[in-house]
Structure formats: structure tokens, C-alpha cells
Scaffold this active site. Structure first.
Site, PDB file in Angstrom:
ATOM      1  N   HIS A 103      -2.531  71.364 -52.731  1.00 48.89           N
ATOM      2  CA  HIS A 103      -3.753  71.171 -53.501  1.00 48.89           C
ATOM      3  C   HIS A 103      -3.456  70.259 -54.695  1.00 48.89           C
ATOM      4  CE1 HIS A 103      -1.632  74.305 -55.691  1.00 48.89           C
ATOM      5  NE2 HIS A 103      -2.284  73.875 -56.766  1.00 48.89           N
ATOM      6  N   HIS A 131      -1.678  65.488 -59.618  1.00 49.76           N
ATOM      7  CA  HIS A 131      -0.587  65.396 -58.643  1.00 49.76           C
ATOM      8  C   HIS A 131      -0.745  66.509 -57.616  1.00 49.76           C
ATOM      9  CE1 HIS A 131       0.836  68.388 -61.546  1.00 49.76           C
ATOM     10  NE2 HIS A 131       1.465  68.936 -60.505  1.00 49.76           N
TER      11      HIS A 131
END
Length: 185
Positions: free
Chosen positions: A121, A37
Site C-alpha cells: 500500500h 512510497h
């Protein structure tokens, strides 16, 4: 108590691409498909009442769909010891705007404002104190890229710690304006 965070789930094609890159570093604890995720906001431990307030506040976040793509790889360290390996994403601006809206919603629900700089990220691996050498991986994946994918929703997740590590469960999904399944609150 509920351990919560807000994140974007990349599409299956992007997750498959990332999973195919995960190898070659002794000591790495690679993320599995269910853990991939892009965090918008870590919330942490809250009680049921505050979790409900957060879920309600996030329903007020409005955003337009936008496109991002994988862009390179990097790492975070703690006191000079690598603890996290990640895939970067670009462009960062639409993610930073959505992060700011999510942060404001969380603050309105009583969560302290986020003070850390936001670096979007996708975590690929975590390391103990004695993780392997990441330099070859970073050199090999410096040009990590993907086709653009559309971000048209984000999720409130609950993290549950089990024998095999953390597992993440969607509590609520929030969709972009114009999304066919968007709520008209």
C-alpha cells in the site's frame, strides 16, 4: 543510529494523482510528495555498521521489472481506531515476491524476519486518536485506479524526524536486472 526502511517510490504522475485526492477528512495528517512510497520492508533503528551490512545485502537482491497500478483505498486501525489511510496496489504477487527477497536480504544482515503479513500500500494519511470520519473518503475513492507503472528499482531510505514530521532520504538505489543503470556486481 539510523532508522531505515526499504521502499518503492511511485512515479511523479502517480504521486500527483494521489496528492490531488488528499482532502476532506478533519484531523488527517496528509503525506506530502516526499513521503509517498510503497514500503517493502520496515527495518527500524540500526547502527552504522549494521546499516552498511543491510545496504550490502540488498545489493544482492535480483528481480525483473514488473508493472503495478493503484487499486482502491483502505485503512489500518489500532484497537478499532483508524490510524492510517492508504491507497492499494495490484497485482500484489510481484510485490510479495520482491518483499520476500528484501526480507531475506535483511535477515542475512542480522535483522529479525518480518512476522507481520505483507499488504502492499501507499500511505496517504495518518491520524491521532481523534481522526475524522473516513467513510465518505473511502466511498468516494473505492474505485481509485491508475494506469500501470513499471517498478524497476527500489530504495533503502533513512527516516529523519524533524519539527515538521518525518523526512525520508535515499541511502541507496537498487535496480532491476536489465535496467540501463543497474550495477553489475
Amino acid at each position: 543510529m539510523h532508522r531505515l526502511f526499504v521502499a518503492i517510490r511511485p512515479p511523479a504522475t502517480i504521486r500527483s494523482q494521489l496528492l490531488a485526492q488528499m482532502a476532506g477528512i478533519p484531523g488527517a495528517r496528509w503525506q506530502d510528495d516526499g513521503q509517498l512510497h510503497l514500503t517493502l520492508r520496515f527495518i527500524g533503528e540500526v547502527d552504522r555498521h549494521q546499516a552498511d551490512d543491510i545496504a550490502d545485502a540488498l545489493a544482492g537482491v535480483r528481480f525483473q521489472p514488473f508493472a503495478i497500478a493503484l487499486a482502491g483505498a483502505g485503512y489500518f486501525d489500532r484497537r478499532g481506531v483508524v490510524d492510517t489511510l492508504w491507497a492499494g496496489v495490484q497485482p500484489r504477487d510481484p510485490l510479495a515476491h520482491l518483499h520476500a527477497k528484501v526480507d531475506r536480504a535483511c535477515v542475512s544482515a542480522g535483522i529479525p524476519v518480518e512476522t507481520r503479513a505483507y499488504l502492499p500500500h501507499i500511505t496517504l494519511a495518518r491520524f491521532s486518536r481523534y481522526g475524522g470520519d473516513i467513510a465518505p473518503f473511502l466511498a468516494l475513492h473505492a474505485g481509485l485506479a491508475s494506469p500501470a507503472f513499471t517498478v524497476d528499482e527500489f530504495n533503502l531510505y533513512e527516516s529523519r524526524l524533524g519539527h515538521a514530521g518525518s523526512s525520508y532520504h535515499v541511502v541507496e538505489t537498487y535496480r532491476a536486472e536489465g535496467h540501463p543503470d543497474a550495477r553489475d556486481d
